[in-house]
Scaffold this motif. Structure first.
Motif, PDB file in Angstrom:
ATOM      1  N   PHE A  32      14.082   7.908 -42.101  1.00 23.64           N
ATOM      2  CA  PHE A  32      13.770   8.278 -43.486  1.00 23.64           C
ATOM      3  C   PHE A  32      15.019   8.793 -44.201  1.00 23.64           C
ATOM      4  N   PHE A  33      15.731   9.735 -43.583  1.00 27.39           N
ATOM      5  CA  PHE A  33      16.890  10.332 -44.241  1.00 27.39           C
ATOM      6  C   PHE A  33      18.072   9.373 -44.319  1.00 27.39           C
ATOM      7  N   ARG A  34      18.079   8.346 -43.478  1.00 28.83           N
ATOM      8  CA  ARG A  34      19.143   7.351 -43.561  1.00 28.83           C
ATOM      9  C   ARG A  34      19.088   6.583 -44.885  1.00 28.83           C
ATOM     10  N   LYS A  35      17.925   6.544 -45.520  1.00 32.10           N
ATOM     11  CA  LYS A  35      17.794   5.872 -46.813  1.00 32.10           C
ATOM     12  C   LYS A  35      18.611   6.561 -47.897  1.00 32.10           C
ATOM     13  N   PHE A  36      18.895   7.862 -47.690  1.00 30.28           N
ATOM     14  CA  PHE A  36      19.612   8.644 -48.693  1.00 30.28           C
ATOM     15  C   PHE A  36      21.097   8.794 -48.367  1.00 30.28           C
ATOM     16  N   THR A  37      21.429   8.830 -47.073  1.00 29.76           N
ATOM     17  CA  THR A  37      22.832   8.995 -46.687  1.00 29.76           C
ATOM     18  C   THR A  37      23.065   8.475 -45.275  1.00 29.76           C
ATOM     19  N   PRO A  38      24.165   7.762 -45.067  1.00 28.81           N
ATOM     20  CA  PRO A  38      24.496   7.310 -43.710  1.00 28.81           C
ATOM     21  C   PRO A  38      25.017   8.449 -42.835  1.00 28.81           C
ATOM     22  N   ALA A  39      25.207   9.640 -43.435  1.00 25.99           N
ATOM     23  CA  ALA A  39      25.742  10.773 -42.676  1.00 25.99           C
ATOM     24  C   ALA A  39      24.811  11.196 -41.546  1.00 25.99           C
ATOM     25  N   VAL A  40      23.548  10.761 -41.591  1.00 29.03           N
ATOM     26  CA  VAL A  40      22.622  11.135 -40.519  1.00 29.03           C
ATOM     27  C   VAL A  40      23.117  10.633 -39.167  1.00 29.03           C
ATOM     28  N   ASP A  41      23.867   9.540 -39.174  1.00 27.96           N
ATOM     29  CA  ASP A  41      24.314   8.965 -37.908  1.00 27.96           C
ATOM     30  C   ASP A  41      25.586   9.607 -37.381  1.00 27.96           C
ATOM     31  N   LEU A  42      26.082  10.642 -38.091  1.00 28.07           N
ATOM     32  CA  LEU A  42      27.168  11.439 -37.521  1.00 28.07           C
ATOM     33  C   LEU A  42      26.684  12.164 -36.274  1.00 28.07           C
ATOM     34  N   ILE A  43      25.366  12.421 -36.222  1.00 27.54           N
ATOM     35  CA  ILE A  43      24.754  12.983 -35.006  1.00 27.54           C
ATOM     36  C   ILE A  43      24.297  11.796 -34.177  1.00 27.54           C
ATOM     37  N   SER A  44      25.147  11.355 -33.276  1.00 19.63           N
ATOM     38  CA  SER A  44      24.877  10.134 -32.533  1.00 19.63           C
ATOM     39  C   SER A  44      23.884  10.337 -31.397  1.00 19.63           C
ATOM     40  N   THR A  45      23.840  11.544 -30.834  1.00 21.82           N
ATOM     41  CA  THR A  45      22.945  11.833 -29.709  1.00 21.82           C
ATOM     42  C   THR A  45      22.152  13.094 -30.017  1.00 21.82           C
ATOM     43  N   ASP A  46      20.857  12.956 -30.174  1.00 21.93           N
ATOM     44  CA  ASP A  46      20.011  14.102 -30.512  1.00 21.93           C
ATOM     45  C   ASP A  46      19.911  15.086 -29.346  1.00 21.93           C
ATOM     46  N   MET A  47      19.873  16.360 -29.687  1.00 24.27           N
ATOM     47  CA  MET A  47      19.758  17.415 -28.682  1.00 24.27           C
ATOM     48  C   MET A  47      18.292  17.771 -28.472  1.00 24.27           C
ATOM     49  N   LEU A  48      17.900  17.937 -27.217  1.00 30.49           N
ATOM     50  CA  LEU A  48      16.553  18.368 -26.874  1.00 30.49           C
ATOM     51  C   LEU A  48      16.534  19.876 -26.649  1.00 30.49           C
ATOM     52  N   ALA A  49      15.356  20.464 -26.800  1.00 34.81           N
ATOM     53  CA  ALA A  49      15.207  21.910 -26.639  1.00 34.81           C
ATOM     54  C   ALA A  49      14.908  22.263 -25.191  1.00 34.81           C
ATOM     55  N   GLY A  50      15.561  23.311 -24.705  1.00 33.47           N
ATOM     56  CA  GLY A  50      15.246  23.848 -23.392  1.00 33.47           C
ATOM     57  C   GLY A  50      13.964  24.664 -23.452  1.00 33.47           C
ATOM     58  N   SER A  51      13.423  25.017 -22.304  1.00 37.35           N
ATOM     59  CA  SER A  51      12.143  25.722 -22.260  1.00 37.35           C
ATOM     60  C   SER A  51      12.208  27.072 -21.552  1.00 37.35           C
ATOM     61  N   LYS A  52      13.327  27.404 -20.928  1.00 35.33           N
ATOM     62  CA  LYS A  52      13.429  28.655 -20.175  1.00 35.33           C
ATOM     63  C   LYS A  52      14.003  29.768 -21.050  1.00 35.33           C
ATOM     64  N   PRO A  53      13.670  31.030 -20.742  1.00 35.19           N
ATOM     65  CA  PRO A  53      14.190  32.164 -21.517  1.00 35.19           C
ATOM     66  C   PRO A  53      15.714  32.215 -21.493  1.00 35.19           C
ATOM     67  N   ALA A  54      16.270  32.852 -22.507  1.00 36.67           N
ATOM     68  CA  ALA A  54      17.724  32.860 -22.713  1.00 36.67           C
ATOM     69  C   ALA A  54      18.414  33.940 -21.900  1.00 36.67           C
ATOM     70  N   TYR A  55      18.418  33.795 -20.588  1.00 38.07           N
ATOM     71  CA  TYR A  55      19.190  34.716 -19.757  1.00 38.07           C
ATOM     72  C   TYR A  55      19.673  34.001 -18.506  1.00 38.07           C
ATOM     73  N   LEU A  56      20.722  34.566 -17.904  1.00 33.34           N
ATOM     74  CA  LEU A  56      21.286  34.052 -16.661  1.00 33.34           C
ATOM     75  C   LEU A  56      21.505  35.220 -15.701  1.00 33.34           C
ATOM     76  N   ASP A  57      21.224  34.988 -14.425  1.00 33.61           N
ATOM     77  CA  ASP A  57      21.516  35.966 -13.385  1.00 33.61           C
ATOM     78  C   ASP A  57      22.873  35.618 -12.769  1.00 33.61           C
ATOM     79  N   VAL A  58      23.767  36.575 -12.781  1.00 32.45           N
ATOM     80  CA  VAL A  58      25.137  36.343 -12.327  1.00 32.45           C
ATOM     81  C   VAL A  58      25.400  37.193 -11.080  1.00 32.45           C
ATOM     82  N   GLU A  59      25.732  36.519  -9.990  1.00 36.22           N
ATOM     83  CA  GLU A  59      26.068  37.210  -8.747  1.00 36.22           C
ATOM     84  C   GLU A  59      27.526  37.662  -8.791  1.00 36.22           C
ATOM     85  N   LEU A  60      27.715  38.974  -8.814  1.00 39.88           N
ATOM     86  CA  LEU A  60      29.060  39.537  -8.787  1.00 39.88           C
ATOM     87  C   LEU A  60      29.443  39.857  -7.349  1.00 39.88           C
ATOM     88  N   LYS A  61      30.576  40.480  -7.137  1.00 41.93           N
ATOM     89  CA  LYS A  61      31.043  40.740  -5.781  1.00 41.93           C
ATOM     90  C   LYS A  61      30.114  41.687  -5.023  1.00 41.93           C
TER      91      LYS A  61
END
Length: 504
Positions: free
Chosen positions: A338-367
């Motif tokens: 649909f948006f390509r009808k107005f501007t070809p700039a939509v194809d500057l995003i060549s690969t769409d990003m998918l959303a992750g599903s896990k909470p935004a944290y990481l466990d980091v093992e230190l020494k």
């Protein structure tokens, strides 16, 4: 009549420009109060249709300059204008609601009740536009503009909603103060002005988190994004970015730190699949001898994920967080055909990003211990729910990896750093923003910043940061507050429309 319309139009424009002035690059927090006051004054005596138009005007004057970075990132001015206009429509609807509240026999007669109802409907509309459409645009929330003002001390008690509510209440009182002065009603003016000042003064006495449970020494590295047009033929831009980070990291001695942070998009070539990228990261990891957190991309079936990963001492990835809130029109293109009808700039995003599903944290093992780190990626720091969920899950430190290269020398990174500062205060956690080219730095839970880098400058710094486990009230009740704001806002919105209909 015409002169009156022009005056109200100018008041609406001034309102939007003042709201814009509360954010970076102007960054003058008291301007938010005047912006709200001018918006209230512009609506005085207007029809519901006129109120909608004035709200849109104020919204455009606010959001279009605020979103300067959208034009730079997309390469087309219409992107900035369209995004600003879309967000301004929310202010237009809110202006109609405010008109209805001001006309009510109860909600409009008492200044305290008027201020409270206006404040609640404002934050309800902010909350709505932060979630709709396409996960919303939580940019320009009033709370983020107050990181240097006294009202930010409300953040640990009610997040952006309570701070934004406070800004609107003070703004409505300022409007009543100015209106009373213009009508030579000195008594009402003094009461309104004194009430606004009292709110600000009392806010200054609210405590902020200071003590830490333990401490960690963290290195963070701001690399440099090369100009692709100046690279030698055949040289990979993505690999050059990673190499620049490896080089910049050499000033950090692994014996002096517990953990090193690289930004989002530190390796756009996935080191899990790409030997050259893996070799560069391994070089830095082996020299440091401590865990390394870095951003990369993962490609699956024609799509991609934006990952932030833990690179462990055995050169394996021991933890992965995938961005939950990809940015529409920036990281994926909704309704591409649909948006390509107005501007070809939509194809500057060549690969769409998918959303992750896990909470935004990481466990980091230190020494000798394990630390849980909240890792909202880039725009996700603006999302109340994503950060709150991570801290409630036990995150002791907030890290905001970001890649601001697409936004050039605009104020996008500085605006984002305001949000990082707000999150530190809200959740009582030290927060570190680590960027490729923008603003990187450490924020204490009281909002004080240190080790701040300059934009577009290669830098690597080391900071000793506190780890905390106590939860603020805002962290604990973020979801009930969200529900309460929607419920109260919807009820007041319905009441406002009923009052408008009765007055007609």
């Amino acid at each position: 009549m015409k002169q009156r319309r022009v005056l109200h139009f100018l008041l609406a424009v001034g309102a939007g420009l003042c709201l814009f002035g509360a954010f970076a690059p102007v960054d003058f927090w008291p301007a938010a109060f005047l912006g709200i006051a001018l918006l209230v004054m512009s609506l005085s005596g207007r029809t519901w249709f006129g109120s909608f138009g004035l709200g849109v005007v104020a919204g455009c004057a606010f959001f279009i300059p605020l979103f300067e970075w959208a034009a730079v990132a997309s390469g087309i001015l219409i992107a900035q204008i369209a995004l600003g206009f879309a967000e301004a429509l929310f202010i237009g609807v809110l202006a109609v609601i405010w008109q209805g509240l001001m006309r009510g026999k109860r909600t409009g007669a008492n200044v305290a009740l008027t201020a409270a109802t206006m404040g609640l409907t404002w934050v309800a509309m902010e909350q709505l536009r932060s979630e709709l459409p396409w996960h919303g645009m939580p940019w320009g929330l009033l709370g983020f503009s107050q990181v240097d003002g006294p009202l930010v001390r409300l953040a640990p008690w009610g997040s952006t909603q309570l701070v934004g509510f406070g800004v609107v209440v003070v703004g409505v009182l300022v409007a009543r103060f100015l209106s009373a002065l213009s009508k030579v009603q000195l008594g009402q003016g003094v009461i309104a002005g004194a009430s606004a000042g009292l709110i600000l003064v009392l806010s200054m006495f609210l405590p902020l988190s200071t003590s830490a449970d333990s401490y960690l020494t963290v290195g963070f590295v701001q690399g440099i994004i090369p100009d692709e047009s100046k690279l030698p033929a055949g040289q990979s831009r993505a690999l050059t970015v990673t190499q620049n980070l490896v080089t910049a990291t050499k000033v950090i001695d692994g014996d002096d730190v517990d953990l090193v942070l690289w930004p989002e998009s530190a390796s756009d070539r996935d080191p899990r699949e790409d030997d050259e990228a893996r070799s560069l990261i391994t070089e830095a990891s082996e020299r440091l001898g401590v865990p390394l957190l870095l951003g990369t991309q993962r490609y699956i079936n024609g799509y991609r994920y934006n990952d932030y990963v833990v690179w462990s001492l055995d050169q394996s990835i021991s933890g992965v967080y995938s961005k939950q809130h990809p940015v529409p029109f920036g990281e994926y293109m909704p309704y591409r055909d649909f948006f390509r009808k107005f501007t070809p700039a939509v194809d500057l995003i060549s690969t769409d990003m998918l959303a992750g599903s896990k909470p935004a944290y990481l466990d980091v093992e230190l020494k000798d211990s394990t630390v849980r780190v909240a890792t909202p990626i880039c725009f996700e720091v603006a999302d109340n729910a994503i950060v709150s969920e991570a801290v409630r899950a036990g995150a002791q430190l907030i890290v905001v990896p970001t890649n601001n290269a697409s936004f050039g020398k605009t104020s996008e990174s500085a605006q984002q750093f305001q949000m990082t500062r707000f999150r530190a205060i809200e959740h009582g956690r030290t927060a570190i923003q680590v960027s490729t080219v923008g603003v990187s730095g450490v924020v204490e839970p009281n909002g004080v910043t240190r080790a701040v880098t300059q934009p577009w400058t290669e830098d690597a710094q080391v900071a000793r940061v506190g780890l905390r486990s106590e939860l603020t009230v805002a962290t604990r009740i973020s979801e009930p507050v969200r529900i309460a704001v929607y419920t109260g806002g919807a009820a007041l919105g319905l009441l406002a429309f009923i009052q408008l209909a009765r007055r007609r």
